[in-house]
Design a protein around this motif. Structure first.
Motif, PDB file in Angstrom:
ATOM      1  N   SER A   1       0.818  -1.206   0.000  1.00  0.00           N
ATOM      2  CA  SER A   1       0.000   0.000   0.000  1.00  0.00           C
ATOM      3  C   SER A   1       0.850   1.254   0.000  1.00  0.00           C
ATOM      4  CB  SER A   1      -0.936   0.016   1.222  1.00  0.00           C
ATOM      5  OG  SER A   1      -0.194   0.131   2.419  1.00  0.00           O
ATOM      6  N   SER A   2       0.231   2.336  -0.434  1.00  0.00           N
ATOM      7  CA  SER A   2       0.858   3.649  -0.396  1.00  0.00           C
ATOM      8  C   SER A   2      -0.258   4.676  -0.326  1.00  0.00           C
ATOM      9  CB  SER A   2       1.716   3.875  -1.643  1.00  0.00           C
ATOM     10  OG  SER A   2       2.265   5.172  -1.625  1.00  0.00           O
ATOM     11  N   SER A   3      -0.265   5.499   0.713  1.00  0.00           N
ATOM     12  CA  SER A   3      -1.347   6.458   0.877  1.00  0.00           C
ATOM     13  C   SER A   3      -0.883   7.626   1.745  1.00  0.00           C
ATOM     14  CB  SER A   3      -2.571   5.792   1.531  1.00  0.00           C
ATOM     15  OG  SER A   3      -2.240   5.287   2.810  1.00  0.00           O
ATOM     16  N   GLU A   4      -1.671   8.679   1.719  1.00  0.00           N
ATOM     17  CA  GLU A   4      -1.370   9.848   2.551  1.00  0.00           C
ATOM     18  C   GLU A   4      -2.206   9.782   3.824  1.00  0.00           C
ATOM     19  OE1 GLU A   4      -2.345  14.568   2.381  1.00  0.00           O
ATOM     20  OE2 GLU A   4      -1.452  13.702   0.564  1.00  0.00           O
ATOM     21  N   ARG A   5      -1.573   9.985   4.963  1.00  0.00           N
ATOM     22  CA  ARG A   5      -2.259   9.941   6.263  1.00  0.00           C
ATOM     23  C   ARG A   5      -1.812  11.126   7.115  1.00  0.00           C
ATOM     24  NH1 ARG A   5      -6.291   5.857   6.096  1.00  0.00           N
ATOM     25  NH2 ARG A   5      -5.658   4.710   4.219  1.00  0.00           N
ATOM     26  N   ARG A   6      -2.713  11.588   7.960  1.00  0.00           N
ATOM     27  CA  ARG A   6      -2.368  12.672   8.880  1.00  0.00           C
ATOM     28  C   ARG A   6      -2.000  12.059  10.228  1.00  0.00           C
ATOM     29  NH1 ARG A   6      -3.556  17.340   6.414  1.00  0.00           N
ATOM     30  NH2 ARG A   6      -3.133  18.556   8.292  1.00  0.00           N
ATOM     31  N   VAL A   7      -0.882  12.495  10.768  1.00  0.00           N
ATOM     32  CA  VAL A   7      -0.326  11.937  12.000  1.00  0.00           C
ATOM     33  C   VAL A   7      -0.273  13.037  13.068  1.00  0.00           C
ATOM     34  CG1 VAL A   7       1.773  11.011  13.047  1.00  0.00           C
ATOM     35  CG2 VAL A   7       1.001  10.150  10.823  1.00  0.00           C
ATOM     36  N   THR A   8      -0.689  12.669  14.281  1.00  0.00           N
ATOM     37  CA  THR A   8      -0.652  13.616  15.402  1.00  0.00           C
ATOM     38  C   THR A   8       0.665  13.450  16.152  1.00  0.00           C
ATOM     39  OG1 THR A   8      -3.065  13.495  15.614  1.00  0.00           O
ATOM     40  CG2 THR A   8      -1.834  14.376  17.500  1.00  0.00           C
ATOM     41  N   PRO A   9       1.476  14.484  16.266  1.00  0.00           N
ATOM     42  CA  PRO A   9       2.788  14.362  16.914  1.00  0.00           C
ATOM     43  C   PRO A   9       2.747  13.880  18.356  1.00  0.00           C
ATOM     44  CG  PRO A   9       2.672  16.387  15.646  1.00  0.00           C
ATOM     45  CD  PRO A   9       1.293  15.825  15.663  1.00  0.00           C
ATOM     46  N   SER A  10       1.618  14.060  19.031  1.00  0.00           N
ATOM     47  CA  SER A  10       1.536  13.623  20.430  1.00  0.00           C
ATOM     48  C   SER A  10       1.293  12.123  20.559  1.00  0.00           C
ATOM     49  CB  SER A  10       0.421  14.387  21.149  1.00  0.00           C
ATOM     50  OG  SER A  10      -0.841  14.118  20.542  1.00  0.00           O
ATOM     51  N   TRP A  11       1.032  11.433  19.467  1.00  0.00           N
ATOM     52  CA  TRP A  11       0.864   9.980  19.547  1.00  0.00           C
ATOM     53  C   TRP A  11       2.179   9.352  19.969  1.00  0.00           C
ATOM     54  CZ3 TRP A  11      -1.579   8.893  14.063  1.00  0.00           C
ATOM     55  CH2 TRP A  11      -2.911   9.348  14.056  1.00  0.00           C
ATOM     56  N   SER A  12       2.055   8.233  20.663  1.00  0.00           N
ATOM     57  CA  SER A  12       3.247   7.442  20.958  1.00  0.00           C
ATOM     58  C   SER A  12       3.535   6.540  19.764  1.00  0.00           C
ATOM     59  CB  SER A  12       3.024   6.582  22.204  1.00  0.00           C
ATOM     60  OG  SER A  12       2.031   5.591  21.938  1.00  0.00           O
ATOM     61  N   ILE A  13       4.720   5.938  19.749  1.00  0.00           N
ATOM     62  CA  ILE A  13       5.053   5.008  18.665  1.00  0.00           C
ATOM     63  C   ILE A  13       4.076   3.834  18.650  1.00  0.00           C
ATOM     64  CG2 ILE A  13       6.815   3.424  17.772  1.00  0.00           C
ATOM     65  CD1 ILE A  13       8.942   5.267  18.910  1.00  0.00           C
ATOM     66  N   SER A  14       3.693   3.384  19.832  1.00  0.00           N
ATOM     67  CA  SER A  14       2.750   2.266  19.920  1.00  0.00           C
ATOM     68  C   SER A  14       1.396   2.640  19.318  1.00  0.00           C
ATOM     69  CB  SER A  14       2.564   1.833  21.372  1.00  0.00           C
ATOM     70  OG  SER A  14       3.766   1.312  21.889  1.00  0.00           O
ATOM     71  N   GLN A  15       0.932   3.866  19.610  1.00  0.00           N
ATOM     72  CA  GLN A  15      -0.335   4.320  19.031  1.00  0.00           C
ATOM     73  C   GLN A  15      -0.252   4.370  17.504  1.00  0.00           C
ATOM     74  OE1 GLN A  15      -0.660   7.950  21.654  1.00  0.00           O
ATOM     75  NE2 GLN A  15      -2.855   7.443  21.522  1.00  0.00           N
ATOM     76  N   LEU A  16       0.871   4.877  17.008  1.00  0.00           N
ATOM     77  CA  LEU A  16       1.048   4.953  15.562  1.00  0.00           C
ATOM     78  C   LEU A  16       0.973   3.568  14.931  1.00  0.00           C
ATOM     79  CD1 LEU A  16       1.815   6.480  12.947  1.00  0.00           C
ATOM     80  CD2 LEU A  16       4.224   6.091  13.572  1.00  0.00           C
ATOM     81  N   LYS A  17       1.657   2.596  15.535  1.00  0.00           N
ATOM     82  CA  LYS A  17       1.661   1.243  14.978  1.00  0.00           C
ATOM     83  C   LYS A  17       0.258   0.647  14.955  1.00  0.00           C
ATOM     84  CE  LYS A  17       6.468  -0.128  15.831  1.00  0.00           C
ATOM     85  NZ  LYS A  17       7.359  -1.120  16.456  1.00  0.00           N
ATOM     86  N   ARG A  18      -0.524   0.901  16.019  1.00  0.00           N
ATOM     87  CA  ARG A  18      -1.890   0.367  16.049  1.00  0.00           C
ATOM     88  C   ARG A  18      -2.741   0.994  14.942  1.00  0.00           C
ATOM     89  NH1 ARG A  18      -1.077   0.757  21.699  1.00  0.00           N
ATOM     90  NH2 ARG A  18      -2.251   2.725  21.825  1.00  0.00           N
ATOM     91  N   LYS A  19      -2.521   2.280  14.686  1.00  0.00           N
ATOM     92  CA  LYS A  19      -3.301   2.960  13.652  1.00  0.00           C
ATOM     93  C   LYS A  19      -2.852   2.560  12.248  1.00  0.00           C
ATOM     94  CE  LYS A  19      -4.398   6.937  16.562  1.00  0.00           C
ATOM     95  NZ  LYS A  19      -5.868   6.773  16.534  1.00  0.00           N
ATOM     96  N   LEU A  20      -1.606   2.116  12.119  1.00  0.00           N
ATOM     97  CA  LEU A  20      -1.106   1.699  10.816  1.00  0.00           C
ATOM     98  C   LEU A  20      -1.525   0.285  10.428  1.00  0.00           C
ATOM     99  CD1 LEU A  20       2.549   3.115  10.810  1.00  0.00           C
ATOM    100  CD2 LEU A  20       0.575   3.976   9.535  1.00  0.00           C
ATOM    101  N   GLU A  21      -1.920  -0.517  11.410  1.00  0.00           N
ATOM    102  CA  GLU A  21      -2.279  -1.905  11.103  1.00  0.00           C
ATOM    103  C   GLU A  21      -3.401  -2.014  10.069  1.00  0.00           C
ATOM    104  OE1 GLU A  21      -3.355  -6.182  13.243  1.00  0.00           O
ATOM    105  OE2 GLU A  21      -3.430  -4.323  14.428  1.00  0.00           O
ATOM    106  N   PRO A  22      -4.541  -1.287  10.223  1.00  0.00           N
ATOM    107  CA  PRO A  22      -5.586  -1.417   9.194  1.00  0.00           C
ATOM    108  C   PRO A  22      -5.185  -0.799   7.845  1.00  0.00           C
ATOM    109  CG  PRO A  22      -6.195   0.256  10.815  1.00  0.00           C
ATOM    110  CD  PRO A  22      -4.984  -0.439  11.352  1.00  0.00           C
ATOM    111  N   VAL A  23      -4.160   0.042   7.857  1.00  0.00           N
ATOM    112  CA  VAL A  23      -3.698   0.670   6.616  1.00  0.00           C
ATOM    113  C   VAL A  23      -2.769  -0.261   5.852  1.00  0.00           C
ATOM    114  CG1 VAL A  23      -2.427   2.625   5.630  1.00  0.00           C
ATOM    115  CG2 VAL A  23      -3.920   2.973   7.618  1.00  0.00           C
ATOM    116  N   THR A  24      -1.875  -0.926   6.557  1.00  0.00           N
ATOM    117  CA  THR A  24      -0.848  -1.756   5.923  1.00  0.00           C
ATOM    118  C   THR A  24      -1.121  -3.253   6.011  1.00  0.00           C
ATOM    119  OG1 THR A  24       0.472  -1.894   7.943  1.00  0.00           O
ATOM    120  CG2 THR A  24       0.861  -0.005   6.497  1.00  0.00           C
TER     121      THR A  24
END
Length: 241
Positions: free
Chosen positions: A13-36
């Motif tokens: 996959s390849s897409s544009e997503r908006r990321v909140t800087p206050s997220w932790s790395i763990s939060q980012l990974k959880r949000k990326l799972e349905p994307v990737t």
């Protein structure tokens, strides 16, 4: 801090997503799972920016490490690598096991937003009440061209006024293999292999025997010029050496 648009890139996959800087790395990974499609525990993330190169997005405590610790910039690239063995990964490009939906002809006939419905409404093609007379006029026109030009099997001709495409008429009539065609076509066996076929289309042979040379061409009557066109002699104009 405001959300930052990033390019999220993985194997499938390849897409544009908006990321909140206050997220932790763990939060980012959880949000990326349905994307990737990659589980958080199997993700290796790197951040690629024009000014800072490639930076690994990792920390000893990923639950506590915020993304603001990394050089985020608009439209930088987040690359997500799948750490699982190839055999354990989902092949999202393989659709062989996906059941295909096939609409029945009866169901398609009932739809109001289809191309068929539009053709019916606009009275196009076979839905045109004048279609039979228009088709007959086309056929009559082609037949008239055949007679007016003296087109007959066995006569010499050239195609499209091109002296390099001289040959002999081998067939005059319908060619059902040509999509959407009605009326007469003229099959010509060209002197030189500059045609499109060997005298056959699909499984139907119109003249001659099977050959690898492309001497055959089918054209409409208006492109045929009947006459005593002898075969060209390539050596005719050569000077003695």
């Amino acid at each position: 801090m405001a959300d930052i648009p990033l390019r999220v890139i993985s194997e499938n996959s390849s897409s544009e997503r908006r990321v909140t800087p206050s997220w932790s790395i763990s939060q980012l990974k959880r949000k990326l799972e349905p994307v990737t499609g990659i589980p958080p525990s199997s993700q290796r993330i790197s951040l690629k920016t024009p000014s800072n190169g490639t930076v690994a997005v990792e920390a000893a405590d990923e639950d506590a490490a915020p993304l603001s610790d990394f050089p985020l910039s608009a439209y930088a690239e987040l690359h997500i690598i799948d750490l699982r063995p190839v055999s354990a990964r989902l092949n999202l490009n393989d659709t062989s096991g996906v059941e295909k939906y096939v609409m029945s002809a009866e169901e398609y006939e009932q739809k109001s937003d289809s191309v068929l419905a539009w053709k019916k409404a606009e009275k196009l093609g076979r839905f045109n009440p004048n279609a039979p007379s228009l088709e007959k006029a086309k056929i009559d026109g082609f037949n008239s061209e055949v007679k007016a030009r003296g087109i007959e099997v066995g006569k010499r001709c050239r195609v499209g006024g091109d002296d390099s495409r001289r040959g002999e008429i081998k067939y005059v009539g319908e060619v059902k293999e040509i999509p959407g065609s009605i009326g007469a076509w003229v099959g010509v066996h060209l002197d030189e292999p500059v045609g499109k076929n060997d005298g056959s289309i699909g499984s139907t042979r119109y003249w001659g025997s099977e050959s690898t040379l492309k001497h055959g061409v089918f054209v409409r009557p208006e492109r045929i010029e009947v006459g005593e066109w002898p075969a060209l002699d390539d050596l005719e104009d050569m000077e003695e050496i």
